[in-house]
Design a protein around this motif. Structure first.
Motif, PDB file in Angstrom:
ATOM      1  N   ILE A   1      -2.706   6.285  12.615  1.00 34.99           N
ATOM      2  CA  ILE A   1      -3.315   5.433  11.597  1.00 34.99           C
ATOM      3  C   ILE A   1      -3.171   3.984  12.042  1.00 34.99           C
ATOM      4  N   ASP A   2      -4.024   3.113  11.505  1.00 38.67           N
ATOM      5  CA  ASP A   2      -3.886   1.698  11.855  1.00 38.67           C
ATOM      6  C   ASP A   2      -2.805   1.069  10.982  1.00 38.67           C
TER       7      ASP A   2
ATOM      8  N   PRO B   1      -0.984  10.498   3.346  1.00 37.22           N
ATOM      9  CA  PRO B   1      -1.892  10.772   4.465  1.00 37.22           C
ATOM     10  C   PRO B   1      -1.944  12.230   4.914  1.00 37.22           C
TER      11      PRO B   1
ATOM     12  N   ARG C   1       0.855  -1.195   0.000  1.00 36.33           N
ATOM     13  CA  ARG C   1       0.000   0.000   0.000  1.00 36.33           C
ATOM     14  C   ARG C   1       0.884   1.235   0.000  1.00 36.33           C
TER      15      ARG C   1
ATOM     16  N   TYR D   1      -5.269   3.288   7.539  1.00 35.84           N
ATOM     17  CA  TYR D   1      -6.523   4.027   7.681  1.00 35.84           C
ATOM     18  C   TYR D   1      -6.470   4.918   8.913  1.00 35.84           C
ATOM     19  N   GLU D   2      -6.861   6.175   8.730  1.00 38.21           N
ATOM     20  CA  GLU D   2      -6.765   7.156   9.810  1.00 38.21           C
ATOM     21  C   GLU D   2      -7.720   6.833  10.950  1.00 38.21           C
ATOM     22  N   LYS D   3      -7.195   6.890  12.175  1.00 43.31           N
ATOM     23  CA  LYS D   3      -7.990   6.644  13.371  1.00 43.31           C
ATOM     24  C   LYS D   3      -8.177   7.903  14.206  1.00 43.31           C
TER      25      LYS D   3
ATOM     26  N   ASP E   1      -2.870  -0.758   8.541  1.00 39.16           N
ATOM     27  CA  ASP E   1      -3.153  -0.828   7.109  1.00 39.16           C
ATOM     28  C   ASP E   1      -3.253   0.550   6.460  1.00 39.16           C
TER      29      ASP E   1
END
Length: 188
Positions: free
Chosen positions: A82-83, A52, A48, A87-89, A85
């Motif tokens: 981010i996690d 970000p 990936r 994805y923003e947390k 993978d």
């Protein structure tokens, strides 16, 4: 020995998770690449690639103690979590640039320089910024817990370029632009 290519620009941040299974790399081309060693083929490509933080270079990345989250510090004034993978947390709050007392703002107003997770309190992290402050954050609430101002011996502001905790999480250290290393006790 293997060679992995992130891109054409300088790589400025690297982090490996505690198990050694994944690597994340950040660059001045604003991209973050995620590498999974178990899932790689002979092409050695990342699984990936994301941008970000829009048009801000990546300055620092660090996996949390559990490897579940990544602290992402870029040239913007807001750190992100981010996690694994990508994805923003969570994104930290931005401070008000018109308030002169940095302890009264809700976040940084200058670009970030560094960041790190607390080694004992797994939901807390620290960031440093061009606004001459260090800020302790709690990842669940988006709000800062404490503000530390960096000063020279003469009392003028100095910019922290790096920050870290000791192994116990009882001391915070900051390397500053004036050549000083400043330390604070978190228990006080």
């Amino acid at each position: 020995e293997i060679q992995m290519l992130h891109g054409t620009k300088a790589v400025t941040a690297l982090a490996i998770d505690a198990s050694g299974a994944r690597l994340v790399s950040g660059s001045i081309d604003y991209e973050l690449c995620f590498w999974d060693f178990a899932g790689m083929d002979k092409s050695m490509k990342s699984f990936r690639k994301i941008q970000p933080c829009e048009n801000h270079p990546i300055r620092c990345v660090q996996y949390s103690l559990t490897g579940e989250y990544i602290l992402l510090v870029s040239g913007s004034s807001q750190a992100k979590i981010i996690d694994r993978d990508g994805y923003e947390k969570m994104e930290c709050l931005k401070g008000d640039q018109y308030i002169t007392d940095m302890s009264k703002t809700k976040g940084h107003i200058g670009g970030l320089t560094s960041g790190c997770w607390n080694p004992t309190k797994r939901e807390d992290f620290l960031t440093s910024s061009l606004d001459s402050t260090l800020r302790l954050w709690h990842s669940r609430s988006k709000e800062q817990k404490q503000v530390i101002k960096t000063r020279t011996q003469g009392g003028l502001k100095t910019i922290p370029t790096s920050c870290t905790f000791n192994r116990d999480g009882t001391l915070i250290a900051a390397g500053c632009q004036d050549g000083s290393i400043q330390m604070w006790d978190t228990r006080k």
